[in-house]
Design an enzyme around this catalytic site. Structure first.
Site, PDB file in Angstrom:
ATOM      1  N   TYR A 105     -21.894  25.371 -21.155  1.00  0.00           N
ATOM      2  CA  TYR A 105     -22.115  24.827 -19.802  1.00  0.00           C
ATOM      3  C   TYR A 105     -20.882  24.134 -19.216  1.00  0.00           C
ATOM      4  CZ  TYR A 105     -24.104  20.293 -21.756  1.00  0.00           C
ATOM      5  OH  TYR A 105     -24.362  19.111 -22.376  1.00  0.00           O
ATOM      6  N   GLU A 106     -20.890  24.004 -17.911  1.00  0.00           N
ATOM      7  CA  GLU A 106     -19.703  23.519 -17.166  1.00  0.00           C
ATOM      8  C   GLU A 106     -18.477  24.392 -17.402  1.00  0.00           C
ATOM      9  OE1 GLU A 106     -20.306  21.530 -14.937  1.00  0.00           O
ATOM     10  OE2 GLU A 106     -22.199  20.730 -15.637  1.00  0.00           O
TER      11      GLU A 106
END
Lengths: 591, 591
Positions: free
Chosen positions: A432-433
């Protein structure tokens, strides 16, 4: 279940010896901020983490958030813990004083955030995302939007979220298709967003969504994305949450880990359109989102440190208590006496300390950049560090949380032990990110090739100075570190040269080399900062009243890192130099 | 959910080009066994695996085995699948013909077992453990015991288990405390065993437990352990299962993965003692258990291959279908076109092919050893390979199953996708049947230092011959492989020299170097076998009717392995050479 104690001494060591926190605070004009205050703040945070958040961590895993008719219900105990977190003023720590923040240095905020993520990563994701929303609004919102939303977000009365991803737009934001139709003083937002962390819950009276969407006349691709504020409850004339907006969580993901953190599918505009308010200018949403993302990337890298620290503490305790095998005198021995267990513990300990050093040194550059907005060097350094912090630290966290399972042996595979939870929770971090692949492309492209390697060379030059200092110390304890670090630095220079000369001409060279270059730089940065730690520790060994066991431990840990992690730099260099041929040669049908 | 297709062509390639299966069969006196038969058998197994076992894999994960008042109930569908597996005669494939087995080569059995573990590892653990029990009984049981138990174990009518571990005796079998009291023609067994895979189920009419326990007058430590047969149901005068024995599953572990495989806490003798029958001689149980364990270690290494293959297939399919980003012409591209995704896929593909080559080449040594019981060389080679197969292949499987999650991005973290299951299932592999640390000690101690490095040097000498052949081919496609392999071989020789010279004098040198040496040898073996594959493939490229795309793929895959895995050999060498100082220096309080 594993307990948690914040390693205050280690954090203070980094703040003092590597960050020079007191000088930094003075330069920031914060005369009453110093190490003493930092220690007091970190001690308080450590207490809340250890006593309130950590005990909820396993429970949050076993009884995750659930979707009810009234929306998402968070795990038991989380709402009360959040209340305590807010009442102690933690959300406001580094925020703008104009809106109720405490304006403390970002590096101190990062040191404190380490605690929340170690104690309960699923819980800490909620304030983490909120902090990103605060930064984006602070940087890009109009005065009116700031006045309406920032005070409550900064106090923690409300939380914030980031709504980027759509089913067909993951890493590829050009494909974002959520729509925003102008309507009076607002916009009507519609579309579906997925993977929205803490997209709904009952812990606060409102939730402020930051949402990427397209205006009707927007250009295609990333240049046609705008950023909107979409509150869960619309504000009434007093600025209080009133009517429910046209946005809801329609389902929760069933995930490998971080069960305590609801991952929502959010639907906007099922009843005609959610009211949204444009942040900044139209079609500049991607740029604004990067403000949040850069913050979030540093924060996710930090999670890599935090969960590694938690895993290390659990492994250490188990290794000290678990008896297996006998000593020569017939007494049974704890497994920490087995050389291979010790090797694993040292990998965990030295890797974790290297990550902490990097996370804080990187964030201190954000403070330096804030001292003088003309200081492009600090900003460039921060930007160079960001993909390394996010990419390398989260990859290393996979290995370290896995070693915790391994040290536990069969018990590590049993869920009750809790080692498996850290391993499962950690697995999201490289995804994620921005995946590790995205970070690696950012490092090799935007942060290196684009500026002709200038910022990279600046960093390597600073490392060369550290090497010289290490060599000049003429300390037999430091020389094995200097030797390994010298090799690794030369290898990094070779990798940098190869990238700068070959990438422009060889198709796919940058793409195939990027991940290995990122990992190479991560190990190098870790080795560099631990070498500097060892130099500082070694110099203090003969001081009156020195904590010799602790300081000697720093030297040994740095040496272990140099001997057991820095050799990977050479290995990654070979992979970089191999170029793209064998990676790209197969036709799709040959797989 | 991921589907599965056995890569028949790859298995046949290894059997033909690296194992020389036809000659091996002839040497074994099996004149009607050849590659053609192997292909037919593997095709049938592939069908059963793909059509019957693979579809039950996710379901077994989601609805694992449960403990009921009637004992352990296996996952839905498993009993019928087991019936089909038995009716097709698969359990008997390599077993002794005297007891109903088919007496086929062990290497073919391994090639077939790859399929079961890829299709459904949790299911396949049941026959896998049974096969170990068959081997131990065949090798060490009295004629009477063999006649009573082997036919039904070999046909699959009954299953077998291994009962070693106790709460305080994991890797340390010296601490085994289960008791066996002589009583008439049998023994009364009592004690608790943990982590017993498929310790109970309802798929067969009986379960035959092999149990380690101590006689009342047994010496302390590992020299006082005896091996017993303890049937779940005692056999009546017709040899049929009759009265329930005093043994039961008292609880099931809640595990990170392999939920379809019940992991039992077994209690023996709650009602005064379970009837058990001594296998072989008293106090020789550990030696006998090693017969089962060596088999099981090869089998667990094979699971590393199997689950990597399954993960690779899933990642490949996803990478071909998932669209992200756009080509220059504006069309959207599947992620397999992204260089970093391709790098990950090539790591998965080449790593998996290297594991398959090693698993089969190693097991062929078991067949060679069986041709001539005087052939100590084949046996020594098999024993040298065993910890590498178990240790390295299962460690690599962690990385490869994790890459599958990574390629899936956010979807990989969602349980429905199935990528997370392979990742969770794989995590047990470096732990059970002896942790990686135990394998590493076995390799460096019993398999290397004990014989003064003779067997290791023999293997390295054979690799040097392969290198010469590779160099003499003077093929520009092969030369990058030869260069990397040459470096790696020299580094391995350096590691071997260091171990043989330093381990005898430097305390803890062997212990701290062992894991890195094992990994070094694993990558080296993989690189060696893929280099041999490339040499064979390259030589066939100009043959009439050659499958050029396939053969060229073998060369490219070997080159990728040489460029992206072999550099790790140099890195592990550095860690070996670092010695024990920094690993062992800290006092326990300094952690």
């Amino acid at each position: 279940m594993s307990t948690y104690t914040h390693p205050l001494k280690d954090t203070l060591f980094v703040l003092k010896e590597l960050v020079d926190f007191d000088s930094l605070s003075t330069d920031l004009g914060l005369d009453d901020v110093n190490l003493e205050l930092a220690e007091a703040i970190l001690s308080e945070a450590g207490k809340l983490g250890a006593e309130v958040l950590a005990p909820l961590n396993q429970q949050g895993d076993q009884q995750g958030a659930t979707l009810t008719a009234e929306g998402v219900k968070q795990s038991a105990g989380f709402a009360a813990a959040y209340q305590q977190y807010v009442e102690s003023g933690w959300p406001a720590l580094v925020a703008d004083e104009a809106f109720g923040g405490q304006g403390l240095p970002a590096v101190l905020g990062t040191a404190v955030n380490e605690i929340w993520h170690s104690a309960n990563m699923a819980f800490a994701l909620c304030p983490m995302l909120c902090q990103g929303a605060v930064e984006a609004l602070t940087a890009h919102g109009s005065d009116e939007l700031k006045a309406r939303y920032l005070p409550q977000l900064i106090s923690g009365e409300w939380t914030g979220t980031m709504n980027l991803t759509e089913p067909n737009a993951g890493s590829d934001l050009a494909a974002v298709s959520a729509r925003a139709i102008p309507n009076d003083d607002h916009y009507l937002i519609s579309g579906q967003k997925i993977f929205i962390t803490w997209g709904d819950h009952q812990m606060t009276s409102n939730i402020i969504h930051l949402v990427l969407a397209r205006l009707p006349d927007a250009p295609r691709g990333v240049k046609g994305i705008s950023l909107f504020i979409v509150p869960k409850f619309l504000l009434d004339e007093h600025g209080e949450p009133g009517a429910l907006n046209d946005v809801s969580c329609v389902s929760l993901e069933h995930k490998l880990g971080i069960h305590g953190s609801p991952t929502c599918v959010m639907s906007f505009g099922d009843q005609g359109g959610a009211k949204g308010y444009l942040v900044g200018e139209a079609n500049k949403g991607l740029m604004y989102m990067f403000t949040m993302m850069n913050n979030a990337r540093q924060a996710v890298g930090l999670q890599g440190l935090s969960i590694s620290e938690r895993a290390y503490q659990q492994a250490r305790q188990y290794a000290q208590e678990r008896l297996q095998g006998s000593r020569r005198d017939g007494s049974r021995m704890p497994i920490i006496e087995h050389p291979d267990v010790r090797r694993m513990l040292m990998l965990m300990k030295s890797g974790t300390e290297a990550m902490r050093a990097l996370a804080l040194v990187a964030m201190a550059e954000a403070d330096r950049a804030a001292i003088d907005s003309e200081d492009q060097q600090a900003l460039a350094r921060l930007e160079l560090f960001t993909p390394i912090v996010k990419g390398w630290m989260t990859e290393l966290a996979q290995e370290i949380t896995s070693l915790n399972v391994q040290i536990h042996g069969g018990m590590g595979y049993i869920e009750e032990t809790g080692a498996a939870q850290h391993f499962r929770d950690a697995r999201i971090l490289t995804i994620y990110e921005g995946t590790s692949g995205i970070q690696a492309l950012d490092l090799i492209g935007r942060k290196t090739l684009v500026n002709g390697g200038e910022h990279l060379r600046g960093l390597l030059a600073e490392m060369a100075q550290s090497l010289t200092a290490l060599q000049q110390a003429q300390d037999t304890e430091l020389s094995p570190i200097a030797e390994r670090f010298s090799d690794a630095l030369a290898q990094a220079q070779q990798a940098a040269d190869a990238i700068l000369t070959r990438a422009p001409d060889e198709p796919h060279f940058a793409g195939t080399a990027s991940f290995n270059f990122m990992m190479l730089m991560g190990y190098l940065c870790g080795g560099w900062l631990l070498a500097r730690s060892a130099l500082k520790a070694s110099a203090q060994l003969n001081h009156v009243g020195a904590d010799k066991a602790y300081l000697q431990g720093k030297v040994t840990t740095a040496r272990f890192f140099a001997e057991h992690y820095l050799p990977r730099v050479g290995s990654h260099l070979q992979m970089v130099l191999a170029g793209s041929q064998s990676t790209m040669a197969l036709a799709v049908e040959q797989f």
